[in-house]
Design a protein around this motif. Structure first.
Motif, PDB file in Angstrom:
ATOM      1  N   LEU A  13       1.701  12.337  -7.570  1.00 30.17           N
ATOM      2  CA  LEU A  13       3.066  11.855  -6.967  1.00 30.17           C
ATOM      3  C   LEU A  13       3.021  10.532  -6.512  1.00 30.17           C
ATOM      4  O   LEU A  13       2.035   9.945  -5.992  1.00 30.17           O
ATOM      5  N   ARG A  16       5.819  10.096  -2.352  1.00 29.69           N
ATOM      6  CA  ARG A  16       6.037  11.369  -1.565  1.00 29.69           C
ATOM      7  C   ARG A  16       5.074  11.639  -0.490  1.00 29.69           C
ATOM      8  O   ARG A  16       4.827  12.955  -0.169  1.00 29.69           O
ATOM      9  N   LEU A  52       5.612  18.452  -5.782  1.00 24.17           N
ATOM     10  CA  LEU A  52       4.872  18.206  -4.403  1.00 24.17           C
ATOM     11  C   LEU A  52       4.526  19.616  -3.844  1.00 24.17           C
ATOM     12  O   LEU A  52       3.298  19.370  -3.222  1.00 24.17           O
TER      13      LEU A  52
END
Length: 102
Positions: A13, A16, A52
């Motif tokens: 990621l 994030r 996520l």
């Protein structure tokens, strides 16, 4: 000769960290206060919601957390609870296959 391109790692990621920390904190808080809690994640398609949540789940499962998840399918808009039904169906399959009572 350097082409000037940036290389990104697959399954990582980017940008994030605050969202991941917030999601993780909710789970840790839920564990200390109440054994069950529901977290809903929303956002535009393609914004990385699934990545996520999967990253958070992967990290928290190592600490003994259990999760179920469902994804709303726009094609099933006539079934407003389809994501919840899908999540519980997946969970029941896991229980059935493991023989574990939870």
């Amino acid at each position: 000769m350097e082409s000037g391109r940036q290389q990104f790692l697959i399954n990582k990621l980017y940008g994030r960290d605050s969202h991941l920390r917030e999601l993780t904190d909710v789970c840790l808080r839920a564990r200390s206060m109440c054994p069950t809690e529901v977290v809903l994640v929303r956002g535009c398609s393609g914004s990385g919601k699934t990545a996520l949540v999967q990253t958070a789940i992967d990290g928290l499962r190592k600490d003994g957390f259990s999760f179920i998840s469902g994804k709303f399918d726009q094609l099933q808009h006539t079934e407003p609870l389809s994501a919840i039904v899908s999540a519980f169906n997946e969970y029941f399959e896991v229980i059935e296959n493991s023989g574990d009572e939870r």
